[in-house]
Structure formats: structure tokens, C-alpha cells
Write an enzyme that holds these catalytic residues in place. Sequence first.
Site, mmCIF file in Angstrom:
data_model
loop_
_atom_site.group_PDB
_atom_site.id
_atom_site.type_symbol
_atom_site.label_atom_id
_atom_site.label_comp_id
_atom_site.label_asym_id
_atom_site.label_seq_id
_atom_site.Cartn_x
_atom_site.Cartn_y
_atom_site.Cartn_z
ATOM 1 N N GLU A 2 0.815 -1.212 0.000
ATOM 2 C CA GLU A 2 0.000 0.000 0.000
ATOM 3 C C GLU A 2 0.851 1.265 0.000
ATOM 4 O O GLU A 2 1.650 1.480 0.905
ATOM 5 C CB GLU A 2 -0.913 0.019 1.233
ATOM 6 N N GLU A 8 -11.819 1.832 4.489
ATOM 7 C CA GLU A 8 -10.949 2.219 5.593
ATOM 8 C C GLU A 8 -11.158 3.716 5.814
ATOM 9 O O GLU A 8 -10.584 4.554 5.116
ATOM 10 C CB GLU A 8 -9.478 1.925 5.309
#
Length: 282
Positions: free
Chosen positions: A143, A237
Site C-alpha cells: 500500500e 478504511e
Amino acid sequence: MLKYAYNMLVYGTEPIELGIARLAKFGYDYAEIVGEPTEISAAQYGQALSKHNMPVSSIVSIYTPERDLVSSNPAIRANTVAYIKGNVDFAAELGAKIVTLTPTACMKIKPEVDIEQEWAWAVAGAREAAQYAFDHGVRLALEPWNRYESYLVNRLDQSIRMVDEVDNPGIGVMADTFHMSIEDKDIPGAIRSAGKRLAHVHLADSNRAAPGEGFLDFTPIVEAIRDVNYQGVCSFELLPAAGDIWGVLQGGKAPEFLDPYTESAIKYMKNIEKSLGMSDVK
């Protein structure tokens, strides 16, 4: 048809079963949970997950100064690989397929040594962890974080470069629309460039709230995800706009991230799918 999860990190210290029940109530396909297996074991999740028939899609790793793949301290680098492997074990025990990976500690914004050396350390550590993940039926998702949280991998093209250098099927790239809204000029184009490397997706609006609460246009993003034939899970998220994020979450001072955003996020995205004529969307 996309599959959806919600990162339970934002639920703070509320009992696990309440969060899992909330996901079931609002029609989520999966739960996404935090990777701290020494604090909360798979068994502690198991009963609530079974009760609500809720599988786990992914484990979100937390990268602290003691968990930093590019630390100049070799003991810290080794500890970080061990932590990632522990999260792989945790994922395998829960049936999750993804563990997130970022090579630097969160909020570390300057290199300690030559950045090419740090890149090499990151590739080496990721390669070891990726092989371990592959051997256990799990995939790492690399990420990129924005420039205010990291400095080494900020954009999706950098994640692609690192994944290609690791060159192991146990790792792919991860797209997070919040970070991308800061760093990537063309979010749909970046997602398309990832192609089959795309291993995981985090959805959040430009302000890290639920989709629809900021300025991002999620329709072309969904089109790009569809166009690369992504078969994984899209997880929300979401985090509050606060300097002390953890204090806010642990103190229960962001109630909109509970029922309101859990419900609105999935509804918003499913309405986009419906507008695009994607199958099985009601």
C-alpha cells in the site's frame, strides 16, 4: 459485482461482536480486522464471526517505529518481517486472503540512510515475507501512503515498481483512494496500470470519510476496478479528521463512523454499481 468489507479499526474499543453484527446488519460480505494477534487472537474473533456467518477478507498491518522494513537497525527490519509473517499466520487461521504491507513506519517522512539502500531493504524484506505468504495461501498487498505519512512509496506506480522487483506471486499492489486523492493524478488510470497486480482496494473519500462525503467521483474508479477484472474485496478504511486519530477512536468520539458511515458507504457504492449496470446489484 464488487464485494465489500469494512475496516473494524474505526470501531475503537467496542466489543468485537457489536462490530461484526453491524457489518452483517448492513449487508457486508466480509470483515477487515487489525493485525495485532498478540492482543486479540483468532479465537476471540471466531465465535462472533461464526454467529453472523461473516468471513474475514483481510488483515490490516500496523507499522510502528518498531515495525519498519527500511530501518537502519537490522533488528528492527527483522522484527518487521516477523510481524508480517505473524499476520500471515493470523490471516491463514481466520481464512483471510490479504495482509497489508507498507515498507515504512507510519508518519516516518524522512529516510535514515540513502534512499536506494532503503528501497533495497524494502524489496528484500517484502520478498521474504511474500514467499512466506505464498506458502500459506495468503497474498501481501503493498500500500502506498501519502507524503504526510511516508516518503518511500507514495503512488501506485511506485508500488507497482516495488512489486515487480520483488517478483513473487505472494505480493500485489494495493489501491487506497484516500491516499491516491493526494498523490495520484489519475486514480482510474493508475488502477488500470496495476492490472492483474491489484491485490486489494481501500475505499474512502478525499477527506477519509465515507464515499459521498468528500469530492471524489467514484463512478470512474468503479469502472477501472471492473475493467481490470478485480476479483478481490473493496474495503472501507475510514478515519476521522483529527490530529489524534487513535485518541478519537478509542474514546468513541466519532460516532458517525459506526452505524451512519457503515450503512451509507455500502449503499453509496452499490448505487454506483447499479447505475453502471453491473450484475446482481439490487
